[in-house]
Design a protein around this motif. Structure first.
Motif, PDB file in Angstrom:
ATOM      1  N   GLY A  46      -7.381   4.387  -8.174  1.00  0.00           N
ATOM      2  CA  GLY A  46      -8.288   4.919  -7.168  1.00  0.00           C
ATOM      3  C   GLY A  46      -7.754   6.209  -6.603  1.00  0.00           C
ATOM      4  O   GLY A  46      -8.492   7.081  -6.187  1.00  0.00           O
ATOM      5  N   GLY A  91     -17.405  -1.490   0.515  1.00  0.00           N
ATOM      6  CA  GLY A  91     -16.609  -0.274   0.362  1.00  0.00           C
ATOM      7  C   GLY A  91     -17.057   0.789   1.332  1.00  0.00           C
ATOM      8  O   GLY A  91     -16.247   1.403   2.036  1.00  0.00           O
ATOM      9  N   LEU A 137     -12.290  -3.511   2.915  1.00  0.00           N
ATOM     10  CA  LEU A 137     -11.691  -2.854   1.754  1.00  0.00           C
ATOM     11  C   LEU A 137     -11.260  -3.914   0.747  1.00  0.00           C
ATOM     12  O   LEU A 137     -11.429  -3.758  -0.464  1.00  0.00           O
ATOM     13  N   SER A 183     -12.420  -4.279  -3.060  1.00  0.00           N
ATOM     14  CA  SER A 183     -11.501  -4.281  -4.200  1.00  0.00           C
ATOM     15  C   SER A 183     -11.671  -5.533  -5.027  1.00  0.00           C
ATOM     16  O   SER A 183     -11.672  -5.502  -6.258  1.00  0.00           O
ATOM     17  N   ILE A 206     -14.623  -5.290  -7.110  1.00  0.00           N
ATOM     18  CA  ILE A 206     -14.368  -4.410  -8.256  1.00  0.00           C
ATOM     19  C   ILE A 206     -13.633  -5.198  -9.331  1.00  0.00           C
ATOM     20  O   ILE A 206     -13.939  -5.121 -10.527  1.00  0.00           O
ATOM     21  N   LEU A 207     -12.659  -5.962  -8.870  1.00  0.00           N
ATOM     22  CA  LEU A 207     -11.849  -6.739  -9.810  1.00  0.00           C
ATOM     23  C   LEU A 207     -12.734  -7.656 -10.641  1.00  0.00           C
ATOM     24  O   LEU A 207     -12.623  -7.721 -11.856  1.00  0.00           O
ATOM     25  N   VAL A 230      -7.951  -1.646 -11.424  1.00  0.00           N
ATOM     26  CA  VAL A 230      -8.163  -0.932 -10.164  1.00  0.00           C
ATOM     27  C   VAL A 230      -8.328  -1.939  -9.037  1.00  0.00           C
ATOM     28  O   VAL A 230      -7.677  -1.862  -7.993  1.00  0.00           O
ATOM     29  N   GLY A 231      -9.218  -2.918  -9.283  1.00  0.00           N
ATOM     30  CA  GLY A 231      -9.409  -3.926  -8.263  1.00  0.00           C
ATOM     31  C   GLY A 231      -8.143  -4.736  -8.040  1.00  0.00           C
ATOM     32  O   GLY A 231      -7.757  -5.049  -6.926  1.00  0.00           O
ATOM     33  N   GLU A 256      -5.080  -3.864  -8.339  1.00  0.00           N
ATOM     34  CA  GLU A 256      -4.145  -3.151  -7.483  1.00  0.00           C
ATOM     35  C   GLU A 256      -4.711  -2.984  -6.083  1.00  0.00           C
ATOM     36  O   GLU A 256      -3.981  -2.999  -5.096  1.00  0.00           O
ATOM     37  N   GLY A 257      -6.024  -2.814  -6.043  1.00  0.00           N
ATOM     38  CA  GLY A 257      -6.654  -2.621  -4.735  1.00  0.00           C
ATOM     39  C   GLY A 257      -6.463  -3.838  -3.852  1.00  0.00           C
ATOM     40  O   GLY A 257      -6.082  -3.716  -2.683  1.00  0.00           O
ATOM     41  N   VAL A 258      -6.654  -5.013  -4.419  1.00  0.00           N
ATOM     42  CA  VAL A 258      -6.459  -6.211  -3.602  1.00  0.00           C
ATOM     43  C   VAL A 258      -4.984  -6.348  -3.243  1.00  0.00           C
ATOM     44  O   VAL A 258      -4.642  -6.790  -2.144  1.00  0.00           O
ATOM     45  N   CYS A 268      -4.492  -4.211  -0.290  1.00  0.00           N
ATOM     46  CA  CYS A 268      -5.029  -4.790   0.942  1.00  0.00           C
ATOM     47  C   CYS A 268      -4.158  -5.945   1.403  1.00  0.00           C
ATOM     48  O   CYS A 268      -3.909  -6.118   2.598  1.00  0.00           O
TER      49      CYS A 268
END
Lengths: 528, 633, 478, 165, 100
Positions: free
Chosen positions: A391, B13, B125, B129, B132-133, B144-145, B147-149, B152
């Motif tokens: 991202g 988001g 957020l 995420s 997205i995952l 991406v998701g 890592e995003g989670v 968070c």
């Protein structure tokens, strides 16, 4: 479109520096404003490069060429997909650097700004030069302002750091100079024409045994600049001692000159030698990744931590570049931009902390987040960008790099992936110690959150980080053609020599790919 | 209607973005409304999409929405595109549904916190995420998701970053996760090399087309599983999850119980063809899951911190899910994921409610007899405990049994045995928790007791909703005993989980197995009753009898310490050693040494520069004779 | 073309010198600046004659005096040097208690000696020119008569110089014995084939090289340099660092250039000079590292530069050598001018410590000095870089790669000590008060001119290169 | 006769220099050198260079050396300065001198062996010399005038007392 | 007639002796005298060579060298006097203000 944009971009800073000389040194704000406006104008002009850049064309664009000194020394500049973004990165970061040092540099403002502007000219010059001589001139010129920036506005050990920086870099570049002479005379012997034109040089087919030495000379110069392990020790010193803006430029742009040098010169000029040294270089780059990461883990000074993180990141970039495939090289270039932004921003953040606390030791901080929530958010994003969080920009570059490396050599890639872990470890640990936890140092209580100026220079970087992370196509597409051409060039030349190897075993075994080199307007006879 | 599914993740988001930018300036009320509404809207869209999905033929699965090509360089292509299929639908519903309830609960729980906006922006957020995952149509986007989670989770664990432990826990979570992620990235790279694409569809086609050999499949599957191990807190990377309880309780409920930690399970289910192809990898998954389930359960036995007990229980339950996936019963694994989401978040939120009542007290030894003070919390907590223990007719029972039965059916008896053992332990520690907290003597601090109060409706109503689902959620996936058609859940997932050969037990065996597991669950509860109600002295006696074992369990097998001593410290010490000796001494030493040598030579040569005419003449003459000698001889 | 015109430059100088001498004796004035102006006028006239003679190949006295472009080029370089030195001397002399009018006359005479040397290819003429130069130099070095260091410098210069001259003369005698002539062309002719006398010829040539090696200060004949440079009055040091070197190299070119082409065994001289060049670069730079006195440091630096110039001699690329000289002239005089600028009545600031903080206190002097130092160190875009560039690239073309590597590494060492001055000027806090006399317009003019020269030569050297090309193509061997 | 004269003069020459080396009195040194010059003049005579011989005596021995003596008298040192006594210095000097002479003789060997028979050329008469000096060597001759000016001026400013004195 | 080579040998010996003496003598004036010896040795060589070649050039050159010697003497002695006035010594070892 006939305006010599590149020349304008390159030399406006120089003109600006000359202008500043004649302004009273006590009018500090005026000086700062002029420098800022000037650099911003340059940035805006440089955007037109991006807009008008033809991404189908692999060759340099915006080319300007005029004869200069003679003997093959011409003023010949242009940018292709590889250098385009490095130029843009430079024009973007210099105003940011100037803005960031608005208050930090309280003494000798005038000289400071002059050196900043000179530095900009030098750096842009390096990236746009298409003539080896011109390149070398700019390459060396960048040393001088940086020498002063560290030496005058630096910390306690600034003199040691700056002299180490200059001598170390020069050591490599002087040997490279000898190699340049050698190439120059080889070209002359092969064709009877003097030329420093990099495209003429590409046409030289050199005996591999000669290539080895020339490549080593070039590679040493660039490896020191990058810096690759084990030539990296100047970097932490220089970073720690340099003023914030100096560190920013050093990390964000100057290091890229090394990687750029590999791409533009060392690799396409000496493909056979490259093939020969690739394993060693790859291993060195890999060691750099891991070594830099481990060293960063234990640094006590935030700046030297970030400096070592640069060693690690640049290791990945180099490894990617050495993979010699589209993904790797594009990823490498992209990661250069990312590293420029993220590490630059990290240094800016460290600078912001330093301005408030006058210390950079990790142990002197703690709990800063509580006092500076906005700063914490910015710092966090910069850090995550450096870590390579998807991202954000870092991920795109990192995954491309890793993919490129993976394609070339699985083992290296598998080991290289440790960067993912190490980067998180050292940066998060640092972030935790600095920003989180209870406030242990009373000074922290007095910290003020970011002011508008600070937000103003961090925000563009942050926005770019997201943009480059979410929608990298506008960047990657512009590189495609040039990167492909580069790879073809390397491979094509490599095969060329193997075909003709038996002709002669002579040392001075040279020939050109096409003897009808198109641009030699001056056919000079050798003197005497 | 169905092609609007791609806005599911975008709503939270967007909401998060708004909160990030304007958060500090908005009133709390508005923030909470916006945050909850965003998740709710997502939920609604999910439901709509879910319904839409059921109406289109299976052949059209998965629905794909391609937004734009994200990364494209050479052979490497990754698009920003979402997909929607039954598996995604389940996950999306769980995430948004449970997420919404927890969001609502948080309004009450976080009411007094000054970083209110930050909390909700992070929660939104996270939802974004996580969506997205689960919705990403390729591995890179999933990453991406993924890592995003993780991010968070890091942010929310360290939500109270002024606390050392919280900041530390957040960092630990992120770094440990990163270790898994490194494996995950490698897995992606391998897939790229061998498949040429990271789109799930292309991967499945490649596997179906036989383009991937079994050994490669094993390698990739294991690498991806490393990522799952990190994210889903399995052995050996589970260590971050207990510490993660430093975060606010809704976070523990949402992220560290219901959704994020199950990402690994989701991933394995998503890649089920790969694991099935490999076989070996699936077995390893099952084994790791089983060992983790048992191992974590043993650690839960002695913990005194409510949330930690729940955390270990989560690890243990995640182990179950992996057992399910590992033995080929992906549907069962996902089913457990789904039921677990309800009862575990229920448990966490109830624990939060208890904490709320006790001004943040977490130690069970300082509770007891709370039943009468917390009339609304107690029943729901109890429901959760029963559900997780595997008592029949609550949701946990169905899903757990589906897994155990599959394990047995698959011939994985070791795994099955461990699972059964875990059932006992689970029932035991859950009821130990219930008994210590709500029954028996009051052991409260007087100060705490003064402020004792039941939670507000904004907290209890979500609890009740969750309790309801904890009871009924299981009925969508009844075991075979009740008829083949009734396993709606399994049927629904079938298009995604193409199980080629499912081992079937005959009905009686299955009945026996179910009865057996029910029995052991009840046995566990009974044991807890004996230990903590009937003969409260037993635990002390046991401790006195097996001090080493108790200590080992109480200190969680010293794993953190071992990791610290074998990995972290050597790395730091080693780095310091290398820095001091190599960087400073060897490299810099060489540099400074060469500078010194140069200086020394300068000194040496200047020694001849004595200032005496005679010496100058001497050197001159020497020069002359050497020169002449050189020329002449 | 045999013409009396060939005499004009020389005559102008001698007339000028005599005029200055007469005026000095006849007009008793405390302020001697007018003499400086007179000599500058004569220098300019001389320069004018030189420019006039460009391309005309004037000769006289049986070609003992031959103004080929090569000679004219060096003449002009030397005239410019002398003008600049005269300018920087004006204030210096009165400040440093060296107020003698004969100073200017001696400068003119020294210059005439140098012009004699560069415009002849007869060794005896060259020798006499050398003596004219030397006599004036010895005197100039000792002109600060109250200063023991100055006298000592003169003494050392004189004794060692004469000692070296004796070797030169003996070498001439040997060459004369071989060829019965002192004309370079005739002498070199005898190297064409091996004969019973070739040992003698080589020994003679060797001794001649020793003699000129002393003047150009190459290792191991350099020992006098630092002491003399340190002791001599600073403008004279500047003069020494260029003038005698330039003529020394000019003569070496005249002597060796035909030699490379005809000698049956030029290899031995070549490798000899190779060693000398390498040693000079290494030792000059190494010892300079330890210096704290600026003049002494610059002395060692000039030794090192002689080493680089030897590289040019070895690569037989005369044009790069000539270009180097032009650049060297500006940067070195500039550096010395900056050193001179830092002085007041009866006090010169010559120690490194004195330079702390100068860069900010006197920004213009500091900045220009820094530019000269960067140029000496060989940083682009200054002339110093381009000069080194030409020398080394020509050397590489001739295959002298290892020598060039030694050269660049030596110049890396030099970077350290040049930058050290800058470190003091800009990066250290002053330890004591340094105040200087700023009323020195002539000096600032020189600083400016040198700055301009260094930058112009570094960035747009086109015309100079053209002129050099003409000069090189016209070298006459008589 | 000529041989005898040569060897006599040669021995005296060498003897004078050696004596100078051992003597510690500058005045004696100067006298030894005058002796050397006179002998050299004789040798010049033997070499058919009578005019040079005369000049040698008049200018060198008569002019220059008298200048030396003047200066020696002006300096007026009470004690003489003996030559170097340090062993290693002397040893080194001998070594260098030995090597140097070997090298010179080696260089000269082409000229010396076979021994050049003396050719009986016509003595350089002053007329011939004068003609040569003012034709072929006019330029060097002119230069010597400049040289003498320089020497004059140099000696003058170095030694003269300051104006203020 | 005496062979020219004898003279040459003598000149070489004298030259080296002069250089040797320059090195071992310790007072400035005598050192200067040594230089005169060396120049004279060169003169002798010139004249001997001139004779062997039967040309007069060598003799002319000797005239020039004698002139040079005279000029050197003038300047040199002046310098020595100057030094003596300042230091009251003509020991060559005492001339060591500058070194390193």
């Amino acid at each position: 479109m006939n305006a010599p944009i590149l020349s304008i971009i390159t030399f406006i800073p120089l003109a600006g520096a000359l202008l500043l000389i004649f302004i009273n040194k006590d009018k500090e704000n005026l000086l700062r404003t002029i420098a800022l406006i000037l650099t911003l104008v340059i940035f805006v002009i440089s955007l037109s490069l991006y807009i008008n850049f033809d991404d189908q064309n692999p060759d340099p664009q915006f080319v300007e060429k005029s004869s200069w000194i003679g003997y093959g020394i011409n003023y010949h500049i242009g940018i292709d997909g590889i250098s385009l973004f490095l130029v843009l990165l430079t024009t973007l970061l210099i105003p940011i650097a100037i803005l960031s040092s608005w208050k930090y540099i309280g003494k000798r403002v005038k000289e400071y700004l002059i050196f900043m502007l000179l530095l900009e000219t030098g750096i842009i010059g390096v990236f746009v030069s298409l003539n080896l001589f011109l390149f070398y001139v700019f390459w060396e010129i960048t040393l001088v302002p940086m020498y002063f920036l560290i030496g005058i506005w630096g910390g306690k050990r600034r003199i040691y750091a700056t002299i180490k920086y200059v001598l170390f870099t020069m050591f490599g570049s002087l040997l490279m100079l000898v190699a340049i002479f050698f190439l120059y005379s080889m070209y002359y012997k092969a064709t009877g024409v003097y030329s420093f034109n990099i495209f003429d040089m590409y046409k030289l087919v050199l005996n591999p045994s000669i290539q080895v030495w020339l490549f080593l000379a070039f590679a040493l110069a660039f490896a020191i600049k990058v810096p690759m392990f084990p030539f990296h020790t100047w970097l932490p010193d220089a970073h720690v001692e340099a003023p914030t803006a100096g560190s920013v430029i050093l990390a964000a742009i100057l290091l890229k000159m090394g990687a750029y040098g590999f791409l533009r010169f060392a690799m396409p000029l000496f493909p056979d030698a490259l093939t020969k040294f690739l394993p060693y270089l790859g291993v060195l780059a890999l060691i750099g990744i891991i070594y830099g990461g481990l060293m960063a883990l234990i640094q006590k000074d935030v700046k030297s931590l970030v400096a070592y993180s640069s060693v690690s990141h640049m290791g990945l970039i180099m490894l990617a570049i050495f993979s010699l495939n589209v993904e790797g090289i594009q990823g490498g270039i992209y990661q250069m931009l990312n590293h420029g932004l993220s590490t630059g921003a990290l240094f800016l953040c460290v600078g912001i902390l330093y301005e408030r606390a006058h210390t950079r030791l990790i142990k002197d901080f703690g709990g800063v987040s509580k006092q500076m929530p906005v700063f914490a958010a910015f710092f966090l994003i910069c850090m995550l960008s450096s870590v390579g969080l998807p991202g954000l920009n870092g991920f795109v570059g990192e995954i491309l790099c890793l993919f490129g490396i993976f394609k070339a050599n699985m083992v290296l890639a598998i080991l290289g992936v440790t960067t993912v872990i190490l980067a998180a470890a050292y940066l998060l640990w640092m972030f935790q110690r600095v920003m989180h936890g209870p406030i242990t140092n009373d000074r922290v209580h007095n910290f003020k959150d970011l002011n508008k100026r600070e937000i103003a220079y961090l925000l563009p970087i942050i926005i770019l980080m997201f943009w480059m992370g979410l929608y990298p196509q506008p960047f990657l597409r512009k590189m495609d053609a040039s990167v492909n051409k580069l790879i073809n060039q390397i491979n094509q030349k490599k095969t060329l020599f193997t075909e003709t190897k038996k002709e002669s075993e002579l040392l001075w075994d040279i020939k050109t790919i096409e003897n009808t080199a198109e641009d030699h307007q001056e056919k000079e006879e050798p003197v005497q | 209607m169905t092609d609007i599914f791609w806005i599911i993740p975008l709503i939270p988001g967007l909401s998060s973005l708004i909160l990030v930018i304007f958060g500090t300036k908005l009133p709390k009320k508005y923030i909470s409304i916006q945050a909850c509404a965003a998740v709710f809207a997502s939920f609604v869209v999910s439901v709509i999409s879910f319904i839409g999905l059921k109406q289109i033929p299976h052949e059209a699965y998965p629905l794909i929405k391609n937004l734009y090509p994200w990364i494209q360089s050479g052979d490497f292509k990754a698009a920003l595109s979402f997909q929607f299929d039954p598996l995604t639908a389940v996950m999306a519903l769980v995430v948004t549904g449970v997420g919404f309830i927890i969001h609502v609960y948080s309004i009450g729980y976080m009411a007094k916190d000054k970083s209110y906006a930050r909390f909700f922006q992070n929660m939104n957020l996270f939802t974004f995420s996580m969506l997205i995952l689960v919705m990403g149509s390729n591995l890179v986007l999933m990453f991406v998701g993924w890592e995003g989670v993780g991010l968070c989770s890091y942010l929310l664990i360290g939500f109270w970053f002024e606390k050392h432990s919280a900041a530390n826990a957040g960092k630990k979570a992120f770094i440990v996760n990163r270790i898994g992620d490194a494996g995950f990235i490698l897995g992606i790279l391998f897939i790229f090399i061998y498949v040429g694409s990271v789109e799930f569809r292309a991967i499945n086609e490649a596997i179906g087309g036989g383009h991937i050999t079994q050994s490669i499949a094993t390698l990739i599957a294991l690498l991806l599983f490393v990522g799952a191990v990190g994210k889903s807190a399995q052995i050996p990377l589970y260590v971050w999850l207990p510490d993660a309880m430093e975060g606010p309780t809704p976070v523990s409920a949402l992220i560290h119980a219901a959704t994020m930690v199950t990402a690994g399970v989701y991933m394995v289910a998503r890649m089920n063809l790969l694991y099935t192809l490999s076989g070996t990898a699936a077995n390893i998954v099952a084994l790791v899951g089983a060992i983790t389930a048992f191992y974590a359960a043993t650690m839960a036995l002695t913990q005194n911190d409510i949330k930690r007990v729940l955390a270990y229980s989560t690890i243990s339950q995640l182990g179950y899910m992996f057992i399910g996936c590992g033995v080929g019963a992906y549907a069962a694994g996902i089913f457990h994921l789904y039921t677990h989401a309800f009862f575990k978040s229920l448990l966490f939120l109830s624990a939060g409610s208890v904490m709320h009542a006790l001004s943040g007290e977490l130690n069970m030894q300082k509770m007891g007899g709370l039943k009468k003070y917390l009339p609304r919390t107690f029943p729901v907590f109890l429901i959760g405990a029963i559900a997780i223990s595997g008592v029949p007719f609550l949701s946990g029972f169905f899903s757990k049994d589906a897994i155990l039965t599959s394990a047995f059916a698959n011939g994985n008896y070791l795994v099955w045995a461990l699972g059964i053992a875990t059932v006992v332990l689970t029932a035991f520690y859950m009821f130990r928790l219930i008994f210590l907290t709500f029954f028996g003597q009051e052991r409260l601090d007087p100060e705490v007791k003064k402020h004792l109060h039941e939670s507000p409706p904004v907290m209890t109503i979500p609890l009740q909703i969750l309790a309801f689902f904890s009871i009924v959620a299981g009925y969508v996936g009844l075991p075979l005993v009740f008829g083949k058609k009734l396993n709606l859940f399994g049927h629904f997932l079938e298009p995604v989980i193409k199980v080629s050969h499912e081992a079937h037990l005959n009905l009686s065996t299955e009945c026996l197995l179910i009865l057996f597991s029910v029995a052991v669950a009840l046995f566990g509860i009974y044991l807890a009753y004996i230990f903590y109600i009937k003969k409260p002295q037993t635990p002390h006696n046991l401790v006195a009898k097996f001090p080493t074992l108790y200590k080992l369990l109480y200190n969680k097998y010293y794993v953190d310490e071992i990791y610290n001593a074998t990995i972290v410290q050597p790395m730091i010490k080693g780095s310091e050693f290398v820095y001091d000796n190599f960087d400073l001494k060897v490299i810099d030493g060489t540099l400074n040494g060469s500078a010194k040598t140069t200086g020394f030579f300068g000194k040496f040569f200047s020694y001849f520069q004595t200032g005496l005419i005679k010496d100058y003449a001497l050197i001159f003459l020497l020069g002359v004779i050497l020169l002449l000698g050189y020329l002449l001889f | 073309m045999n013409s009396l015109n060939a005499m004009f430059p020389l005559l102008t100088l001698i007339v000028g010198a005599l005029l200055v001498l007469i005026l000095e004796v006849s007009i008793k004035r405390e302020n001697k600046t007018y003499l400086a102006f007179i000599s500058i006028i004569f220098l300019m006239i001389c320069g004018f004659f030189c420019v006039q003679s460009w391309g005309k190949d004037f000769s006289y006295f049986n070609n003992h005096l031959y103004l080929d472009n090569f000679a004219l080029f060096f003449s002009i370089v030397l005239i410019i040097t002398t003008i600049l030195v005269t300018l920087i001397s004006m204030k210096y002399l009165s400040l440093q208690n060296t107020n003698v009018g004969e100073y200017y006359a001696l400068l003119l005479l020294a210059l005439s000696g140098m012009l004699i040397m560069v415009s002849s290819s007869d060794l005896i003429v060259i020798f006499l020119g050398l003596e004219v130069l030397s006599m004036s130099s010895y005197t100039l070095a000792g002109l600060k008569r109250d200063d023991q260091k100055s006298s000592e410098a003169a003494l050392k210069y004189f004794l060692l110089g004469s000692f070296a001259s004796a070797f030169l003369v003996y070498g001439l005698a040997l060459l004369y014995g071989v060829s019965n002539s002192t004309s370079i062309a005739v002498i070199i002719d005898h190297f064409k084939t091996e004969s019973s006398l070739s040992f003698m010829a080589f020994a003679g040539l060797g001794l001649v090289i020793v003699g000129f090696g002393f003047k150009i200060a190459v290792v191991p004949f350099h020992m006098w340099t630092p002491d003399v440079y340190q002791g001599a009055p600073t403008p004279i040091t500047a003069f020494f660092s260029i003038g005698p070197k330039a003529v020394g190299f000019a003569v070496l070119v005249r002597l060796l250039y035909p030699f490379w082409h005809v000698a049956y065994d030029s290899e031995v001289i070549f490798s000899l000079l190779w060693i000398i060049s390498a040693l000079t670069m290494i030792i000059g730079n190494l010892i300079a590292l330890r210096q704290t006195n600026i003049k002494r440091m610059l002395a060692y630096s000039s030794i090192a530069h002689a080493g680089y110039l030897m590289v040019a001699i070895l690569s037989q690329d005369t044009s790069s050598l000539m270009f180097y000289f032009v650049v060297y002239l500006f940067m070195n005089i500039g550096a010395f001018a900056a050193v001179i600028a830092l002085g007041k009545k009866d006090k010169e600031y010559l120690e490194l410590d004195d330079y702390a903080g100068i860069g900010f206190k006197y920004p213009w002097i500091g900045a220009t000095f820094a530019v000269f130092l960067f140029s000496l160190a060989g940083f682009p875009p200054t002339g110093g870089f381009l000069a080194k560039f030409y020398v080394f690239s020509a050397a590489v073309r001739e295959g002298l790669v290892s020598l060039v590597i030694i050269g660049v590494l030596a110049s890396l060492v030099s970077v350290y000590y040049y930058l050290r001055i800058i470190v003091y000027m800009y990066m250290r806090e002053p330890t004591h008060e340094v105040d200087i006399n700023l009323e020195n317009p002539a000096l600032f003019l020189v600083l400016f001119l040198c700055l301009y020269g260094v930058l112009q030569l570094g960035i747009f050297p086109g015309n100079i290169l053209l002129i050099i090309k003409q000069a090189v193509s016209s070298i006459a061997f008589l | 006769m000529a041989h005898f004269l040569f060897f006599l003069l040669a021995i005296v020459c060498i003897g004078a220099v050696v004596a100078m080396i051992f003597s510690k009195n500058q005045a004696y040194n100067a006298l030894f050198i005058i002796l050397l010059f006179v002998c050299l003049a004789g040798l010049f005579g033997l070499l058919n260079a009578p005019f040079i011989a005369v000049i040698q005596i008049i200018v060198y021995a008569g002019g220059i050396m008298v200048l030396f003596l003047f200066v020696i008298m002006m300096i007026d040192l009470q004690e003489g300065i003996p030559p170097e006594r340090k062993r290693w210095t002397i040893g080194l000097s001998f070594l260098i001198a030995g090597v140097l002479i070997i090298e010179l003789l080696f260089a000269l060997k082409g000229f010396l062996f076979p021994a050049q028979a003396a050719t009986a050329g016509s003595p350089g008469s002053p007329t011939d010399l004068g003609r040569l000096l003012f034709t072929k060597y006019l330029y060097p001759f002119e230069i010597t005038s400049v040289l003498i000016i320089v020497a004059l001026v140099g000696a003058m400013i170095l030694v003269k007392k300051k104006d203020s004195d | 007639m005496v062979p020219t080579s004898y003279f040459i040998i003598l000149s070489a010996i004298l030259f080296v002796l002069g250089a040797f003496a320059f090195f071992v003598k310790r007072d400035l004036i005598t050192q200067f005298l040594c230089i005169e010896v060396m120049l004279s040795a060169a003169n002798l060589a010139f004249i001997a060579f001139a004779k062997s070649a039967s040309s007069l050039d060598g003799q002319i050159i000797v005239i020039f060298i004698i002139t040079v010697a005279a000029a050197e003497a003038a300047v040199g002695l002046a310098i020595i006097l100057l030094v003596y006035r300042q230091k009251k010594t003509i020991k060559s070892e005492d001339m060591n203000l500058m070194k390193g």
